[in-house]
Structures are given as C-alpha cells and as structure tokens.
Motif scaffolding. Sequence first.
Motif, mmCIF file in Angstrom:
data_model
loop_
_atom_site.group_PDB
_atom_site.id
_atom_site.type_symbol
_atom_site.label_atom_id
_atom_site.label_comp_id
_atom_site.label_asym_id
_atom_site.label_seq_id
_atom_site.Cartn_x
_atom_site.Cartn_y
_atom_site.Cartn_z
ATOM 1 N N LEU A 87 -1.532 -5.577 -3.542
ATOM 2 C CA LEU A 87 -2.890 -6.188 -3.863
ATOM 3 C C LEU A 87 -3.377 -5.739 -5.091
ATOM 4 O O LEU A 87 -3.428 -4.660 -5.511
ATOM 5 N N ARG A 101 -1.102 -10.538 -4.024
ATOM 6 C CA ARG A 101 -2.440 -10.996 -3.521
ATOM 7 C C ARG A 101 -3.173 -10.704 -4.487
ATOM 8 O O ARG A 101 -3.683 -9.668 -4.834
ATOM 9 N N ASP A 109 3.257 -6.178 0.702
ATOM 10 C CA ASP A 109 2.214 -6.987 -0.197
ATOM 11 C C ASP A 109 1.606 -6.141 -1.089
ATOM 12 O O ASP A 109 1.131 -5.253 -0.872
ATOM 13 N N TRP A 165 -7.322 -14.574 -4.632
ATOM 14 C CA TRP A 165 -7.155 -14.333 -3.142
ATOM 15 C C TRP A 165 -8.313 -13.290 -2.890
ATOM 16 O O TRP A 165 -9.002 -13.472 -1.660
#
Length: 512
Positions: free
Chosen positions: A59, A86, A57, A90
């Motif tokens: 960020l 993300r 992921d 979020w």
Amino acid sequence: MDGTGGDGGRDLYEYTPANELLLYEAKSFTGRMVSGRRSQVMDSLRSAARHQPDHWDLLVPIDPTPSEQRWFDSLRAEFPFVRSWRGRSWLDMQFAKHPDLVRYALQQTGDYILERIAEARAERDVLLNVPDYLDRVQVLHARAQEISPHYALRAEVDASGNSTVHVTPKGPGGHVPFNFNLTFRNSEVGGAEKRRMEEVMRCGGEVELTSDHLIEASVTAPAELGLGTLSLGGLRITSPREELSPPLSAQLAVRRDSGNPVVSLPLHFTQRDTGVAGSTLHGGDLNNFLGVRLRVDRGTRTCNLTFDVDLSSPSLPQNMLPVLRMIGSARPGRFLALTLAGRNQGRMTAQVTTDMTFGTLSPEEAMWWADAFEDLIRLQNRTGHYFAVPEDFTKRDALDVKEALSLIDGETVTLRAKSLSIEVTTSEALEQLAAGPQFRLEALSESLNFKIGDHEIDLGPGIETCTTDQVLNLKQARRELSRSGQATVHMSVSERFPVTRRLGTSLSSEAS
C-alpha cells in the motif's frame, strides 16, 4: 500491528474465511520508487516471508510507472506470495467510498473547543460557575418534591438536550393513579410492541414505546402535577426489580430425546422483576459469559428462556469451554432442561426447535472453537504455562496449538513453506548450493517457541528438516557475497519433500 520494535513486514494482516493469511505493508512514500525505497520493500518482504503468508500487498500513494510495475512483478520470482501494488488511484477510490474517514482525519478539534467556549460564555449571565449550577439544581430539586404529596420528581437531560422526568410514588399506597390511553399502529412493528408491553405488565421488565409504535399516547395525571391530559412523545414502562440474596441456583442441561444428558451448566439468578401475573428472573453462568432471562407466567403456566452470550472478558479457556459446548450441543430435536435449586420437581423442559447461535457463530463453529479451547487447555497442562485466551486468538493460533501438542507427543509435523533462506560465507558453499540438484538440510534449534497472543511457550530443542530444489537469487547472492563476505541465499523447497519439524537434539545421518 503495533510496529514498535519492527512490524515483521506486516503493517496490517487478516485471515480470510478460507483461513488464508493476507499481509499488507504500508509505505508513506511520495514521488518515485527509487532504489533506496525498493530496498526497504525487499527488507519488508524478507521479514514477511517468515510468516508464510498466502498473499502480500503493498500500500503506497504512488501509481507505478511501467518500469516500476515490471520491478514489482519481478518480485514474485523470489517471493511467490506477492500479489498487488495498491497505489494512489486505488487509495483515492477507497476514500471516495468512505467520506466519514476523510471527515474524521480532517476534523479540527480546536474548532470544537472554541465552539464549546462560546456556548459557555453565552450562558454566563445565567450561571456563574459549577458551584452556582449545583446550588440551583439542589434548590429546584427540593422545590420539585413539594409539588405533589403523592409523587416524587427527578429530571434528567441527555447529551442531545432531551429531558426526561421520572415520577415515582412517595409511599406504598394512597397515591392517585395515572390513566394512560395508547393507540398502537396497525402494523407488524406496532403489534409486536403491544405484545411486548402486555408481557412486561404481566411478568415484569422494561419496554419503551415511541412514535414508531404508537399513533396516539396520552396520560391523565393527578391534578397537583399540573399536567392535565398530556400528549406523550414516548413512554417507558419499568417494573420493580429486587436483588436476590442469596442468588437462586439452577442447572441448565441439554438432553437427548432418550433423556440422557449431553452437557450441563450451573446457573445463578441474582435479580427478579415482578409483574401482575408472574415474574422474570435475571442471571447467568458462574463466569457471566452466558446471560439468562427466565420469564414465568403463572396465569398461563408457561415459561420463556432467553440467552445472551458475551465472551469478551479475559478468562482461562476452561471457563469459556462449557458455554461453547452448550451453544454447540443445543440442536433441534434435543431438549433443554432447567432445574431450579437442584430440585427435580422444579424442572422445566422444552424441545429445542432452532439452533442456539452467538452472533454469526453457528453451532458447528462453536464446537470447533470448543475443541480448540480443549487443545489449548491440554497444552497449558502439558507445559505448566497458564494464561487467559488472547483477544486475538485466531484459527491459525489454534492450528499452532495442535502442532505444539503433536510435537510434545513425539510426532513429526509438516510445515507449510515454499522457500528457505540460508546465510553463506564462502563462494564454495554458494556454488555447491547452486550446483544442486537437491540438498537435504537439518537445523538444530536450542528451543522451539510457539507464540500464542503475548505468551511464548518453549517446547525445548528441536530439529527442522528441509529438502531444497534450486537457488532463487543466485546473481544477487554472488554480488552480495563479493561485496560483504556473506550473503542470504533464497532457495525453493521441494514439493516432494516438505519441511518437517520434530523435538529432539539428534540429527540424522542422511542430511547433506
């Protein structure tokens, strides 16, 4: 991860209960995801690919535009493990759920210091400095001992400003007794604490009673203390404790119903609390991983054994192994036997009625970790490289240890890989790879290293064999080769022929 020297494309990582590896790359970008920033993300992805994650992921405090989202989604063609972007929305949602983190980040320590300075100045007319404070405390303490001929006084003030006065007899006898009147709450909590107090009075120990347990608590104290009949906010009862020198030795064993032992562990008891009808022994195993409390009630001729496990101290795996075996073996239907000082006549036996758990660790998991530690012990013995179990030793590390042992035993192991990166320096080599359909490649390494915590174990030279299907970044590789004379080619691994690894230096004649 401590990113000093590079984090390998994983600012944060975790393993799921299904043992999936999740990597998170955090970027402090603001504005838009321009080409330079996209290149940084690609570099992180290439580094992350070496760890063979299940998911990755990004960020970043940026909500993607449709164009940026399409670019991010396209990364999965080359890196199938890419999962989610993300973004700002979020992150805002997560911070809204955790206001304590926001307060922590925004706390101004300077304000705190100024408040403490103001408080100190307010006290200046009472106390001049630390030596002045110490002198006054010593004088007050000396005067306190003159209050009563029978009792000595000692006061403590905790960080919250609550005061506790300790009243202890000055001599072995002749003191005037205290009379306590306690009324317990008629509830499950109150009843449990009443039984706990009675247990402490009988066999020693400590219990603290508060308003949650009591409706009323009062004490009639000796007149010289000036307390009269005092209503109490709480009461702590503590029995005398003595050090056992030398310690009392014992052996704790798990036995089958047939009487045959399954596992045993040496113990030593170092302290003893004394009550009016029995005593409580405190001790543990020789490495202090397993704390043991043995309560012996002479009046009822019963014993109670309580365990506390703490495996946080650094130690060699062979020291932790017996405690894990004990947790995993003490199953319902079996028996625990405690022998004091090695004498059979001092043996106490009781049937196990419930699993011995350690936090969230079940007996099955304890046996799994015990097997993993046995593998680690065997690896250390085979390589001569001895070290304490790392604090961050994971199930993935345990699987790496098994793989290393298999290699040492002469086996060929299968690796979990979906893609492969190859450096090429000629257009002929690149086009040959692109023509396919499959290539079998073998790479000889001067040394195969396994990293366990901060320790690297060198198994010697090794060979990795891989069968590839197709080039994943052909256009990009052609541009890179044309521009710089070399290119990194990413290729998918054949599902029929997984990547393998073995020790040795002899390449096979079948590689192409």
